[in-house]
Design a protein around this motif. Sequence first.
Motif, PDB file in Angstrom:
ATOM      1  N   ARG A  41       0.808  -1.221   0.000  1.00  0.00           N
ATOM      2  CA  ARG A  41       0.000   0.000   0.000  1.00  0.00           C
ATOM      3  C   ARG A  41       0.843   1.273   0.000  1.00  0.00           C
ATOM      4  NH1 ARG A  41      -5.213  -0.779   0.134  1.00  0.00           N
ATOM      5  NH2 ARG A  41      -5.980  -2.851   0.621  1.00  0.00           N
ATOM      6  N   LYS A  42       2.049   1.173  -0.534  1.00  0.00           N
ATOM      7  CA  LYS A  42       2.928   2.324  -0.676  1.00  0.00           C
ATOM      8  C   LYS A  42       3.439   2.418  -2.115  1.00  0.00           C
ATOM      9  CE  LYS A  42       3.150   3.941   3.565  1.00  0.00           C
ATOM     10  NZ  LYS A  42       2.745   5.339   3.888  1.00  0.00           N
ATOM     11  N   GLY A  43       3.976   3.578  -2.456  1.00  0.00           N
ATOM     12  CA  GLY A  43       4.610   3.712  -3.754  1.00  0.00           C
ATOM     13  C   GLY A  43       6.020   3.144  -3.746  1.00  0.00           C
ATOM     14  N   PRO A  44       6.545   2.772  -4.918  1.00  0.00           N
ATOM     15  CA  PRO A  44       7.922   2.263  -4.978  1.00  0.00           C
ATOM     16  C   PRO A  44       8.932   3.345  -4.572  1.00  0.00           C
ATOM     17  CG  PRO A  44       6.709   1.805  -7.008  1.00  0.00           C
ATOM     18  CD  PRO A  44       5.886   2.765  -6.231  1.00  0.00           C
ATOM     19  N   GLU A  45      10.059   2.898  -4.036  1.00  0.00           N
ATOM     20  CA  GLU A  45      11.153   3.818  -3.722  1.00  0.00           C
ATOM     21  C   GLU A  45      12.455   3.201  -4.223  1.00  0.00           C
ATOM     22  OE1 GLU A  45      11.518   4.362   0.493  1.00  0.00           O
ATOM     23  OE2 GLU A  45      11.367   2.229   0.916  1.00  0.00           O
ATOM     24  N   LEU A  46      13.347   4.064  -4.707  1.00  0.00           N
ATOM     25  CA  LEU A  46      14.602   3.579  -5.274  1.00  0.00           C
ATOM     26  C   LEU A  46      15.467   2.956  -4.187  1.00  0.00           C
ATOM     27  CD1 LEU A  46      16.431   3.400  -7.781  1.00  0.00           C
ATOM     28  CD2 LEU A  46      17.423   5.580  -7.070  1.00  0.00           C
ATOM     29  N   LEU A  47      15.908   1.724  -4.455  1.00  0.00           N
ATOM     30  CA  LEU A  47      16.792   1.017  -3.533  1.00  0.00           C
ATOM     31  C   LEU A  47      18.251   1.163  -3.985  1.00  0.00           C
ATOM     32  CD1 LEU A  47      16.798  -0.892  -1.078  1.00  0.00           C
ATOM     33  CD2 LEU A  47      16.562  -2.801  -2.657  1.00  0.00           C
ATOM     34  N   MET A  48      18.499   0.858  -5.254  1.00  0.00           N
ATOM     35  CA  MET A  48      19.849   0.946  -5.801  1.00  0.00           C
ATOM     36  C   MET A  48      19.786   1.149  -7.302  1.00  0.00           C
ATOM     37  SD  MET A  48      21.786  -2.201  -3.906  1.00  0.00           S
ATOM     38  CE  MET A  48      23.397  -1.655  -4.445  1.00  0.00           C
ATOM     39  N   TYR A  49      20.856   1.711  -7.858  1.00  0.00           N
ATOM     40  CA  TYR A  49      20.982   1.749  -9.306  1.00  0.00           C
ATOM     41  C   TYR A  49      22.426   1.394  -9.676  1.00  0.00           C
ATOM     42  CZ  TYR A  49      23.655   6.091  -9.474  1.00  0.00           C
ATOM     43  OH  TYR A  49      24.623   7.032  -9.341  1.00  0.00           O
ATOM     44  N   THR A  50      22.589   0.859 -10.892  1.00  0.00           N
ATOM     45  CA  THR A  50      23.918   0.593 -11.431  1.00  0.00           C
ATOM     46  C   THR A  50      23.972   1.122 -12.857  1.00  0.00           C
ATOM     47  OG1 THR A  50      23.211  -1.611 -12.105  1.00  0.00           O
ATOM     48  CG2 THR A  50      24.414  -1.448 -10.038  1.00  0.00           C
ATOM     49  N   TYR A  51      25.168   1.457 -13.263  1.00  0.00           N
ATOM     50  CA  TYR A  51      25.393   1.923 -14.629  1.00  0.00           C
ATOM     51  C   TYR A  51      26.274   0.913 -15.346  1.00  0.00           C
ATOM     52  CZ  TYR A  51      27.067   4.644 -18.574  1.00  0.00           C
ATOM     53  OH  TYR A  51      27.392   5.060 -19.837  1.00  0.00           O
ATOM     54  N   SER A  52      25.807   0.446 -16.504  1.00  0.00           N
ATOM     55  CA  SER A  52      26.515  -0.525 -17.329  1.00  0.00           C
ATOM     56  C   SER A  52      26.728  -1.817 -16.541  1.00  0.00           C
ATOM     57  CB  SER A  52      27.817   0.086 -17.827  1.00  0.00           C
ATOM     58  OG  SER A  52      28.371  -0.710 -18.853  1.00  0.00           O
ATOM     59  N   SER A  53      27.809  -2.505 -16.765  1.00  0.00           N
ATOM     60  CA  SER A  53      28.041  -3.785 -16.101  1.00  0.00           C
ATOM     61  C   SER A  53      28.731  -3.602 -14.763  1.00  0.00           C
ATOM     62  CB  SER A  53      28.919  -4.671 -16.986  1.00  0.00           C
ATOM     63  OG  SER A  53      28.154  -5.354 -17.928  1.00  0.00           O
ATOM     64  N   GLY A  54      28.684  -4.655 -13.946  1.00  0.00           N
ATOM     65  CA  GLY A  54      29.421  -4.640 -12.700  1.00  0.00           C
ATOM     66  C   GLY A  54      28.536  -4.783 -11.492  1.00  0.00           C
TER      67      GLY A  54
END
Lengths: 112, 114
Positions: A41-54
């Motif tokens: 019952r909540k909106g999504p929130e950003l946990l993590m992001y990655t750029y390209s591989s790794g």
Amino acid sequence: QKEVEQDPGPLSVPEGAIVSLNCTYSNSAFQYFMWYRQYSRKGPELLMYTYSSGNKEDGRFTAQVDKSSKYISLFIRDSQPSDSATYLCATLSSGNTGKLIFGQGTTLQVKP
Amino acid sequence: NAGVTQTPKFRILKIGQSMTLQCAQDMNHNYMYWYRQDPGMGLKLIYYSVGAGITDKGEVPNGYNVSRSTTEDFPLRLELAAPSQTSVYFCASRDRARGDQPQHFGDGTRLSIL
């Protein structure tokens, strides 16, 4: 074929387990990959992001991207009941619109 | 710090009725988005806006309309409600289109059409 595919689960694990959540994507031009967490019952929130591989690590969470196989993973170590939520993988669409393409979401339950 | 505010939180409509879902953000973000979320289907983009006066269709725009007269507000209009529009609707905003910038979501509007 969907641009981002994710096993919707549900996934149930005991407290302390290592959790692996996975997605695949179809367009090799995608560069940014995110994991959003959504409590009930909540909106999504950003946990993590990655750029390209790794890999990228933040506390108990590790995000991994393998561009050669178009595979995105999120690992949760020492899982806690508070980690019980729906986890959505996403990628940034091309162009300058900031649009995200989401997977179906995986519902995780961590049992005490 | 309110972030993204959606109203109402819940609504039941009859088939054929109209309504507007409200979305407001206080972060001065240019980019705003409307999604719908159905069980096991993830988030589907309905409409988006890259600034006041500019809107464009997303993946599932049929049956919906939007306007963006101010930076803060991005209302979503359902003109003739249909049972297929029963869903949870999320509004989101972001500062820039870069991948390292998060989208900030509201807590959703749960809409049932009977």
